[in-house]
Design a protein around this motif. Sequence first.
Motif, PDB file in Angstrom:
ATOM      1  N   ARG A 103      27.656  31.680  35.554  1.00 57.32           N
ATOM      2  CA  ARG A 103      27.668  32.730  36.600  1.00 57.32           C
ATOM      3  C   ARG A 103      25.767  32.465  37.177  1.00 57.32           C
ATOM      4  O   ARG A 103      26.055  33.320  38.555  1.00 57.32           O
ATOM      5  CB  ARG A 103      28.064  33.928  35.543  1.00 57.32           C
ATOM      6  N   HIS A 104      25.057  32.045  36.084  1.00 59.93           N
ATOM      7  CA  HIS A 104      23.711  32.470  36.159  1.00 59.93           C
ATOM      8  C   HIS A 104      23.458  31.801  37.491  1.00 59.93           C
ATOM      9  O   HIS A 104      23.153  31.736  38.550  1.00 59.93           O
ATOM     10  CB  HIS A 104      23.163  32.299  35.428  1.00 59.93           C
ATOM     11  N   LEU A 105      23.962  30.193  37.588  1.00 57.89           N
ATOM     12  CA  LEU A 105      23.818  28.829  38.674  1.00 57.89           C
ATOM     13  C   LEU A 105      24.125  29.217  39.552  1.00 57.89           C
ATOM     14  O   LEU A 105      24.409  29.253  41.287  1.00 57.89           O
ATOM     15  CB  LEU A 105      23.857  27.786  37.144  1.00 57.89           C
ATOM     16  N   LEU A 106      25.555  29.751  39.307  1.00 57.01           N
ATOM     17  CA  LEU A 106      26.493  30.231  40.923  1.00 57.01           C
ATOM     18  C   LEU A 106      25.731  31.417  41.731  1.00 57.01           C
ATOM     19  O   LEU A 106      26.029  30.932  42.800  1.00 57.01           O
ATOM     20  CB  LEU A 106      28.148  30.436  40.440  1.00 57.01           C
ATOM     21  N   ARG A 107      25.429  32.075  41.022  1.00 59.79           N
ATOM     22  CA  ARG A 107      24.803  33.069  41.346  1.00 59.79           C
ATOM     23  C   ARG A 107      23.431  32.949  42.149  1.00 59.79           C
ATOM     24  O   ARG A 107      23.014  33.732  43.540  1.00 59.79           O
ATOM     25  CB  ARG A 107      24.693  34.470  40.239  1.00 59.79           C
ATOM     26  N   LYS A 108      22.300  32.272  42.070  1.00 58.31           N
ATOM     27  CA  LYS A 108      21.088  31.741  42.440  1.00 58.31           C
ATOM     28  C   LYS A 108      21.718  31.348  43.629  1.00 58.31           C
ATOM     29  O   LYS A 108      21.243  30.375  44.648  1.00 58.31           O
ATOM     30  CB  LYS A 108      20.834  31.179  41.097  1.00 58.31           C
ATOM     31  N   GLU A 109      23.176  30.111  43.572  1.00 65.05           N
ATOM     32  CA  GLU A 109      23.223  29.214  44.328  1.00 65.05           C
ATOM     33  C   GLU A 109      23.517  30.357  45.738  1.00 65.05           C
ATOM     34  O   GLU A 109      23.096  29.830  46.392  1.00 65.05           O
ATOM     35  CB  GLU A 109      24.513  28.313  44.342  1.00 65.05           C
ATOM     36  N   GLU A 110      24.053  31.266  45.628  1.00 62.03           N
ATOM     37  CA  GLU A 110      24.531  32.102  46.599  1.00 62.03           C
ATOM     38  C   GLU A 110      23.357  33.023  47.094  1.00 62.03           C
ATOM     39  O   GLU A 110      23.679  32.746  48.137  1.00 62.03           O
ATOM     40  CB  GLU A 110      25.833  32.446  45.947  1.00 62.03           C
ATOM     41  N   ASP A 111      22.139  33.286  46.450  1.00 60.27           N
ATOM     42  CA  ASP A 111      21.840  34.377  47.015  1.00 60.27           C
ATOM     43  C   ASP A 111      20.519  32.890  47.845  1.00 60.27           C
ATOM     44  O   ASP A 111      20.125  33.336  49.172  1.00 60.27           O
ATOM     45  CB  ASP A 111      20.522  34.469  45.322  1.00 60.27           C
ATOM     46  N   GLU A 112      20.336  32.049  47.305  1.00 60.91           N
ATOM     47  CA  GLU A 112      19.561  31.033  48.191  1.00 60.91           C
ATOM     48  C   GLU A 112      20.360  30.457  49.455  1.00 60.91           C
ATOM     49  O   GLU A 112      19.724  30.388  50.481  1.00 60.91           O
ATOM     50  CB  GLU A 112      19.976  29.858  47.340  1.00 60.91           C
ATOM     51  N   ASN A 113      22.017  30.365  49.424  1.00 64.91           N
ATOM     52  CA  ASN A 113      22.442  30.209  50.996  1.00 64.91           C
ATOM     53  C   ASN A 113      22.205  31.596  51.596  1.00 64.91           C
ATOM     54  O   ASN A 113      22.840  31.409  52.955  1.00 64.91           O
ATOM     55  CB  ASN A 113      24.152  30.134  50.419  1.00 64.91           C
ATOM     56  N   THR A 114      22.244  32.920  51.050  1.00 69.87           N
ATOM     57  CA  THR A 114      22.248  33.931  52.330  1.00 69.87           C
ATOM     58  C   THR A 114      21.171  34.324  52.650  1.00 69.87           C
ATOM     59  O   THR A 114      21.092  35.056  53.610  1.00 69.87           O
ATOM     60  CB  THR A 114      22.350  35.070  51.010  1.00 69.87           C
ATOM     61  N   HIS A 115      19.851  33.606  52.289  1.00 73.49           N
ATOM     62  CA  HIS A 115      18.545  33.460  52.488  1.00 73.49           C
ATOM     63  C   HIS A 115      18.470  32.081  53.598  1.00 73.49           C
ATOM     64  O   HIS A 115      18.384  31.380  53.708  1.00 73.49           O
ATOM     65  CB  HIS A 115      18.176  33.362  51.389  1.00 73.49           C
TER      66      HIS A 115
END
Length: 115
Positions: A103-115
């Motif tokens: 979950r942590h890594l998926l959230r991190k990837e999502e944050d990176e993709n939205t910025h």
Amino acid sequence: MLILQKQKGMVRSVDLARHMGYAKPSISHAVTVLRNGGYLTTDTDGYLHLTVAGREIAETIFERHQFFTNQLIDAGIDPAIAEEEACRLEHAISDETFQKLKRHLLRKEEDENTH
């Protein structure tokens, strides 16, 4: 066994021994333990079949294996080494820790993709 089943369809003990690089007696012992635990069955032709419980566990371990292999390769580790390391990691980590890490890594990837 799950990987071989996906590749070949039908799997025998000798196939597992070749794929995993273990001696046939070691595989025979493991098959007996798994059969006695209710995780696989053997048909009259010697083919191995995962039970529902066996398939659930195998799918869980396979998911972990793929996850760790991909993460290690993404971190720059040689794919062959990543495969070996993932084999150890997939069994050493608790389900709770794995789910939180995923979950942590998926959230991190999502944050990176939205910025």
